[in-house]
Design a protein around this motif. Structure first.
Motif, PDB file in Angstrom:
ATOM      1  N   MET A  65       0.846  -1.201   0.000  1.00  0.00           N
ATOM      2  CA  MET A  65       0.000   0.000   0.000  1.00  0.00           C
ATOM      3  C   MET A  65       0.876   1.244   0.000  1.00  0.00           C
ATOM      4  N   ASN A  66       0.598   2.175  -0.922  1.00  0.00           N
ATOM      5  CA  ASN A  66       1.409   3.389  -0.974  1.00  0.00           C
ATOM      6  C   ASN A  66       0.909   4.426   0.024  1.00  0.00           C
ATOM      7  N   ILE A  67       1.722   5.455   0.230  1.00  0.00           N
ATOM      8  CA  ILE A  67       1.434   6.460   1.251  1.00  0.00           C
ATOM      9  C   ILE A  67       0.173   7.250   0.936  1.00  0.00           C
ATOM     10  N   PHE A  68      -0.127   7.435  -0.348  1.00  0.00           N
ATOM     11  CA  PHE A  68      -1.316   8.212  -0.719  1.00  0.00           C
ATOM     12  C   PHE A  68      -2.602   7.482  -0.335  1.00  0.00           C
ATOM     13  N   ARG A  69      -2.622   6.165  -0.567  1.00  0.00           N
ATOM     14  CA  ARG A  69      -3.814   5.414  -0.201  1.00  0.00           C
ATOM     15  C   ARG A  69      -3.967   5.340   1.312  1.00  0.00           C
ATOM     16  N   LEU A  70      -2.863   5.136   2.028  1.00  0.00           N
ATOM     17  CA  LEU A  70      -2.925   5.077   3.486  1.00  0.00           C
ATOM     18  C   LEU A  70      -3.404   6.410   4.058  1.00  0.00           C
ATOM     19  N   ALA A  71      -2.842   7.503   3.543  1.00  0.00           N
ATOM     20  CA  ALA A  71      -3.262   8.833   4.008  1.00  0.00           C
ATOM     21  C   ALA A  71      -4.719   9.084   3.663  1.00  0.00           C
ATOM     22  N   GLY A  72      -5.155   8.609   2.491  1.00  0.00           N
ATOM     23  CA  GLY A  72      -6.545   8.763   2.099  1.00  0.00           C
ATOM     24  C   GLY A  72      -7.473   8.002   3.027  1.00  0.00           C
ATOM     25  N   ASP A  73      -7.104   6.765   3.368  1.00  0.00           N
ATOM     26  CA  ASP A  73      -7.913   5.969   4.295  1.00  0.00           C
ATOM     27  C   ASP A  73      -8.007   6.642   5.663  1.00  0.00           C
ATOM     28  N   VAL A  74      -6.877   7.171   6.139  1.00  0.00           N
ATOM     29  CA  VAL A  74      -6.860   7.848   7.440  1.00  0.00           C
ATOM     30  C   VAL A  74      -7.738   9.090   7.403  1.00  0.00           C
ATOM     31  N   SER A  75      -7.650   9.867   6.325  1.00  0.00           N
ATOM     32  CA  SER A  75      -8.475  11.067   6.191  1.00  0.00           C
ATOM     33  C   SER A  75      -9.961  10.711   6.167  1.00  0.00           C
ATOM     34  N   HIS A  76     -10.284   9.636   5.467  1.00  0.00           N
ATOM     35  CA  HIS A  76     -11.670   9.179   5.403  1.00  0.00           C
ATOM     36  C   HIS A  76     -12.177   8.794   6.785  1.00  0.00           C
ATOM     37  N   LEU A  77     -11.359   8.052   7.512  1.00  0.00           N
ATOM     38  CA  LEU A  77     -11.732   7.623   8.852  1.00  0.00           C
ATOM     39  C   LEU A  77     -11.875   8.813   9.797  1.00  0.00           C
ATOM     40  N   VAL A  78     -10.940   9.765   9.710  1.00  0.00           N
ATOM     41  CA  VAL A  78     -10.996  10.963  10.551  1.00  0.00           C
ATOM     42  C   VAL A  78     -12.288  11.737  10.284  1.00  0.00           C
ATOM     43  N   ALA A  79     -12.663  11.858   9.008  1.00  0.00           N
ATOM     44  CA  ALA A  79     -13.887  12.574   8.654  1.00  0.00           C
ATOM     45  C   ALA A  79     -15.109  11.945   9.322  1.00  0.00           C
ATOM     46  N   ILE A  80     -15.215  10.634   9.224  1.00  0.00           N
ATOM     47  CA  ILE A  80     -16.373   9.940   9.787  1.00  0.00           C
ATOM     48  C   ILE A  80     -16.397  10.039  11.306  1.00  0.00           C
ATOM     49  N   ILE A  81     -15.223   9.927  11.935  1.00  0.00           N
ATOM     50  CA  ILE A  81     -15.139  10.031  13.395  1.00  0.00           C
ATOM     51  C   ILE A  81     -15.507  11.434  13.860  1.00  0.00           C
ATOM     52  N   ILE A  82     -15.031  12.458  13.134  1.00  0.00           N
ATOM     53  CA  ILE A  82     -15.360  13.846  13.480  1.00  0.00           C
ATOM     54  C   ILE A  82     -16.873  14.042  13.493  1.00  0.00           C
ATOM     55  N   LEU A  83     -17.538  13.563  12.467  1.00  0.00           N
ATOM     56  CA  LEU A  83     -18.986  13.727  12.375  1.00  0.00           C
ATOM     57  C   LEU A  83     -19.697  12.964  13.483  1.00  0.00           C
ATOM     58  N   PHE A  84     -19.292  11.722  13.700  1.00  0.00           N
ATOM     59  CA  PHE A  84     -19.927  10.892  14.718  1.00  0.00           C
ATOM     60  C   PHE A  84     -19.768  11.510  16.108  1.00  0.00           C
TER      61      PHE A  84
ATOM     62  N   ASN B 223      -7.590  -4.427   5.666  1.00  0.00           N
ATOM     63  CA  ASN B 223      -8.708  -4.182   4.783  1.00  0.00           C
ATOM     64  C   ASN B 223     -10.028  -4.569   5.439  1.00  0.00           C
ATOM     65  N   THR B 224     -10.046  -5.728   6.082  1.00  0.00           N
ATOM     66  CA  THR B 224     -11.265  -6.213   6.724  1.00  0.00           C
ATOM     67  C   THR B 224     -11.661  -5.328   7.897  1.00  0.00           C
ATOM     68  N   VAL B 225     -10.691  -4.952   8.720  1.00  0.00           N
ATOM     69  CA  VAL B 225     -10.979  -4.102   9.882  1.00  0.00           C
ATOM     70  C   VAL B 225     -11.528  -2.749   9.445  1.00  0.00           C
ATOM     71  N   MET B 226     -10.917  -2.156   8.423  1.00  0.00           N
ATOM     72  CA  MET B 226     -11.373  -0.851   7.942  1.00  0.00           C
ATOM     73  C   MET B 226     -12.805  -0.944   7.411  1.00  0.00           C
ATOM     74  N   LYS B 227     -13.124  -2.007   6.700  1.00  0.00           N
ATOM     75  CA  LYS B 227     -14.476  -2.173   6.171  1.00  0.00           C
ATOM     76  C   LYS B 227     -15.495  -2.259   7.306  1.00  0.00           C
ATOM     77  N   VAL B 228     -15.182  -3.039   8.323  1.00  0.00           N
ATOM     78  CA  VAL B 228     -16.095  -3.202   9.460  1.00  0.00           C
ATOM     79  C   VAL B 228     -16.270  -1.877  10.196  1.00  0.00           C
ATOM     80  N   VAL B 229     -15.177  -1.153  10.392  1.00  0.00           N
ATOM     81  CA  VAL B 229     -15.235   0.135  11.096  1.00  0.00           C
ATOM     82  C   VAL B 229     -16.079   1.140  10.325  1.00  0.00           C
ATOM     83  N   PHE B 230     -15.865   1.225   9.011  1.00  0.00           N
ATOM     84  CA  PHE B 230     -16.642   2.164   8.203  1.00  0.00           C
ATOM     85  C   PHE B 230     -18.130   1.823   8.237  1.00  0.00           C
TER      86      PHE B 230
END
Length: 215
Positions: free
Chosen positions: A1-20, A60-67
């Motif tokens: 996994m490259n740094i852009f995808r990892l950073a993108g996943d983290v940003s996505h997760l941060v966004a959802i957590i902020i809203l929640f 991948n599995t953990v991120m899917k379940v969390v989202f």
């Protein structure tokens, strides 16, 4: 996994957590589009059905379940626990204008005419427009709380980083996913005006971001 995808996943997760956390701590979903959150929950549901058929990696599995869990928990907070604070009058975007074309396009333009593949394609197309009810709601009310704009900023950053991820993969692996790239570009375009307002207004210390009122 490259740094852009990892950073993108983290940003996505941060966004959802902020809203929640915003909804849970304030005990209010004022300014939040429930329709957008339902659409995102539908995006994750149709995209992650492969949880039952294949395992790519633990990450991948953990991120899917969390989202999935956070998406449905957010919908629950909006429509059940804090329903009295939900502004249904302002959240008036006609989602059928998104769902019908997206569903039709997913049957016409896909990589394989199979149920899981069509549903995955549907999720990609739907994600590109799922934020429109939220942006419409902000435009209709004329302003947004800074915490809501932070959520939108990280969500937009996630899409921008994924575009960088696709560019990187094309140059290093020769990989190009036309459906995902085109949909990602469309979604990022929707955030362009918002990014400008976020940087020029919110980051300068304003508690709320005022937007031009609709004519």
């Amino acid at each position: 996994m490259n740094i852009f995808r990892l950073a993108g996943d983290v940003s996505h997760l941060v966004a959802i957590i902020i809203l929640f956390m915003k909804i849970r701590r304030s005990k209010s979903c004022a300014g939040i589009s429930g329709k957008s959150q339902v659409l995102f929950a539908l995006v994750f549901t149709t995209r992650y059905l492969d949880l039952f058929t294949s395992v790519i990696s633990i990450y991948n599995t953990v991120m899917k379940v969390v989202f999935l869990a956070l998406a449905y928990a957010t919908v629950y907070l909006i429509y059940m626990r804090f329903r009295s604070t939900f502004d249904s009058e302002s959240d008036s975007f006609r989602v059928e204008f998104l769902l019908v074309p997206v569903a039709g396009l997913s049957f016409l333009e896909n990589y394989a005419f199979a149920p899981l593949e069509i549903l995955w394609t549907f999720s990609i197309y739907l994600e590109s427009v799922a934020i429109l009810p939220q942006l419409f709601m902000i435009t209709k009310t004329g302003e947004a709380e800074s915490i809501t704009t932070h959520y939108l900023f990280f969500l937009g950053l996630y899409r921008a980083l994924y575009l960088a991820n696709w560019v990187w993969r094309y140059h290093t692996e020769g990989f190009f996913d036309q459906i995902a790239v085109v949909s990602g570009v469309v979604q990022t375009i929707f955030y362009c005006d918002f990014f400008y307002l976020y940087i020029t207004r919110v980051l300068r210390g304003s508690g709320k971001m005022s937007l031009p009122m609709p004519i």
